[in-house]
Enzyme design. Sequence first.
Site, PDB file in Angstrom:
ATOM      1  N   HIS A   1      19.222  -9.274  -7.181  1.00  0.00           N
ATOM      2  CA  HIS A   1      18.568  -9.495  -8.465  1.00  0.00           C
ATOM      3  C   HIS A   1      17.142  -8.961  -8.474  1.00  0.00           C
ATOM      4  O   HIS A   1      16.683  -8.422  -9.477  1.00  0.00           O
ATOM      5  CB  HIS A   1      18.574 -10.991  -8.778  1.00  0.00           C
ATOM      6  CG  HIS A   1      18.102 -11.326 -10.155  1.00  0.00           C
ATOM      7  ND1 HIS A   1      18.890 -11.185 -11.279  1.00  0.00           N
ATOM      8  CD2 HIS A   1      16.904 -11.792 -10.604  1.00  0.00           C
ATOM      9  CE1 HIS A   1      18.208 -11.554 -12.345  1.00  0.00           C
ATOM     10  NE2 HIS A   1      17.006 -11.917 -11.973  1.00  0.00           N
TER      11      HIS A   1
ATOM     12  N   SER B   1      22.630  -6.199 -13.101  1.00  0.00           N
ATOM     13  CA  SER B   1      23.270  -7.479 -12.790  1.00  0.00           C
ATOM     14  C   SER B   1      24.608  -7.192 -12.128  1.00  0.00           C
ATOM     15  O   SER B   1      25.552  -6.758 -12.785  1.00  0.00           O
ATOM     16  CB  SER B   1      23.475  -8.305 -14.066  1.00  0.00           C
ATOM     17  OG  SER B   1      24.201  -9.489 -13.780  1.00  0.00           O
TER      18      SER B   1
ATOM     19  N   HIS C   1      20.936 -12.928 -18.015  1.00  0.00           N
ATOM     20  CA  HIS C   1      20.981 -14.292 -17.491  1.00  0.00           C
ATOM     21  C   HIS C   1      22.440 -14.739 -17.485  1.00  0.00           C
ATOM     22  O   HIS C   1      22.813 -15.750 -18.059  1.00  0.00           O
ATOM     23  CB  HIS C   1      20.104 -15.235 -18.321  1.00  0.00           C
ATOM     24  CG  HIS C   1      19.061 -15.923 -17.501  1.00  0.00           C
ATOM     25  ND1 HIS C   1      18.680 -17.225 -17.703  1.00  0.00           N
ATOM     26  CD2 HIS C   1      18.326 -15.490 -16.440  1.00  0.00           C
ATOM     27  CE1 HIS C   1      17.743 -17.562 -16.825  1.00  0.00           C
ATOM     28  NE2 HIS C   1      17.517 -16.520 -16.055  1.00  0.00           N
TER      29      HIS C   1
ATOM     30  N   GLU D   1      11.785 -21.682  -9.691  1.00  0.00           N
ATOM     31  CA  GLU D   1      11.725 -20.786 -10.844  1.00  0.00           C
ATOM     32  C   GLU D   1      11.445 -21.575 -12.118  1.00  0.00           C
ATOM     33  O   GLU D   1      11.951 -21.235 -13.202  1.00  0.00           O
ATOM     34  CB  GLU D   1      13.019 -19.977 -10.954  1.00  0.00           C
ATOM     35  CG  GLU D   1      13.207 -19.016  -9.787  1.00  0.00           C
ATOM     36  CD  GLU D   1      14.446 -18.139  -9.895  1.00  0.00           C
ATOM     37  OE1 GLU D   1      15.102 -18.161 -10.953  1.00  0.00           O
ATOM     38  OE2 GLU D   1      14.755 -17.432  -8.922  1.00  0.00           O
TER      39      GLU D   1
END
Length: 740
Positions: A49, A536, A95, A316
């Site tokens: 990522h 991704s 996401h 995060e």
Amino acid sequence: MTETIPTPLDALLKTHKLTRGEYEKILQLLGREPNLTELGIFSVMWSEHCSYKSSKVHLRKLPTESARVLQGPGENAGIIDIGGGYAIAFKIESHNHPSFIEPFQGAATGVGGILRDIFTMGARPIAVMDAIRFGPLGSAENGARNRRILDGVVQGISHYGNCFGVPTVGGETAFEACYDGNPLVNVFALGVFKHDEIFLGRAEGVGNPVIYVGARTGRDGINGASMASDVFTTAAELQRPTVQVGDPFMEKLLLEACIEAMKTGAIVGIQDMGAAGLTCSTSEMGSRAETGIDFDLKYVPQRETGMTPYEIMLSESQERMLLVAEKGREQEIFDVFNKWGLESATIGKVTDDGMLRVRNNGVVVAEIRNRDLADEAPLYNRPYTKPYRDVPMEGPVFASAGLDGDLLAMLASNDLCSKKWIWEQYDYMVRTNTLAGPGCDAAIVRIKETGTSVAMSLDGNGRYCYLDPREGAKLIVAECCRNLSIAGALPVSLTNNLNFGNPERPEIMAQLVEAIEGLAEACTFFETPITGGNVSLYNETLGESIFPTPVVGVVGLLPTMKPIPSAFPAAGLDVVLLGGFGDCDLTHFGGTQYAKQVLQQLWGLPPKLDMEFEKRVQAAAREIALGGLTESAHDLGEGGLAVGLAECTFGGIGAAVSFASDLRPELALFHEAPSRVLLGTSKLEEVQRVAAAHGVPALSIGKTEAGSLSIAIANGPAMRIEIDRLYKTWDGALEEALHV
């Protein structure tokens, strides 16, 4: 280190998604064994990522420069010049994994993260778009779960964007069985600012203070970057704490405080804390500036007690930023953030040794070169064979049971039906700059300061790319550029989100390589350099990979003018098919919506693209739009001519169309050849003159009229459907599917 690695270390490496070879490289770089905090820091910075370790060698093939590009890949967002001393920053991010685990927060924090990428550059966000993919809503096995995920994702996007106060101006949604266990949530954002307001994420100036601002740090999102770089196995292994929790109201305060602090002139560099949190922001800012950062965790604002250095570095938590200020001007920063009710604290300083030195109450708990974290991740030129596809080249024998019924079935399909249930939950008019919003071929927002507008289009087609990743990627770029061109906009730049399966499988890696090379070819040809984006990977559940799904966001520039509607606005207009009927055979029909919705099969190759012809069609479409020569314009994409004509009637005006074709009726009406635009015009001769000058056909195929849509093919069956029936079939299908 000995060849035999102790079992406890094996387990530790597996937890941190690190290989033995990567651990050996860590030992080599450090000259010693890492402690747990350092291992965690390496694990997130070397995750797929954050490091792009499986894709970077191929991403270098993409064009990234033009006279308009002010900032290309490598920063938080790309920047292009739009004239008059102004620029726009834009980017797209995914996401996906978080949105499967926790749909609402996964999607919401995806919006929050991409917004921070924009305003950390100094730009004020003015538009958001989303590209989302789900499993079939009517699936007997997973339909209920897919409906729940869709509902959560849409609510999350709506909640964050609406509360923050940025319009969600468009996007696209599709449904395929391959997304059953791995939905895709890609979010695009765009902001505007002056050239002299641009800020970069660099820790410059030895001795300058490093300041933490925004929300306090908690335990949410720990190891989120690592989780996003792994395949899913069973639901029992999904850990909700790896998903962040967002607060859009705090992010709005953070935006205003950052913009105000930037105006003081005291900020030297700034970066958001997104994936990998404090670890990423410190190491990347130091690496870009070739400096070190020395800071103490005791000064980091925390909302939970007893947090370890490992937890603080890998958290995060959302709505946080890291900035470097001029030494002696710290109070100016504190005053601004205090005014907005946000945390601000000096946690360390910039050093000249290139090291990331993390202390906890004065004791060094991690010491790693910034460059080793941000730039020395192992790069893999992974082996690849041929792109994976498990479908025949030849199509089935078929004949339509009724073309009217086929058209209605396609309009009622989840892919093609109205998505108003989604976009009506979004505030797409906030800030009053939206000229064309959801449901249009391209979204358009005006830039009041320059008297110009920015057009945006977001598109992807996993079915095309599954059949041929290279050609599919080229078709996506062409489609986006065409959407802008029919609005009168000149496409100038592009951002991309590459959603693929497990790159350790050579046949999946081949899909990624082919798609990147296709993007490179198309972007070079259409003069739309890529200024940044996202990769991704590992979008795979229980060994089942998603379709290769590159999503492209193209931005274009045009004078501020009244948008051209896609629907026919009045009766008596000539219906013109700019670009002609297109070229199709049965082999190139297997990836169409007709093949999916009516025949329920997939085969062959995607539609054929002639990029030179496509470019001429786009140039003609722009000239027609800017010259005010058409009253409506609509791109022919998924569903082909029949679906495009039906969509043009949704404003309440129908059409009577007739033409001759050598193709069988199903192909003539529903093939998806590119480079075609439907126009409704009262200036037929002028439109045809412009088209002829560009060497493209502009065929008059009928007239607009009230009441119905009729299509007659010479030597073939005729169709006639009342437009009320067309609209009702299309308009309510998604809500009906969601409330089974």
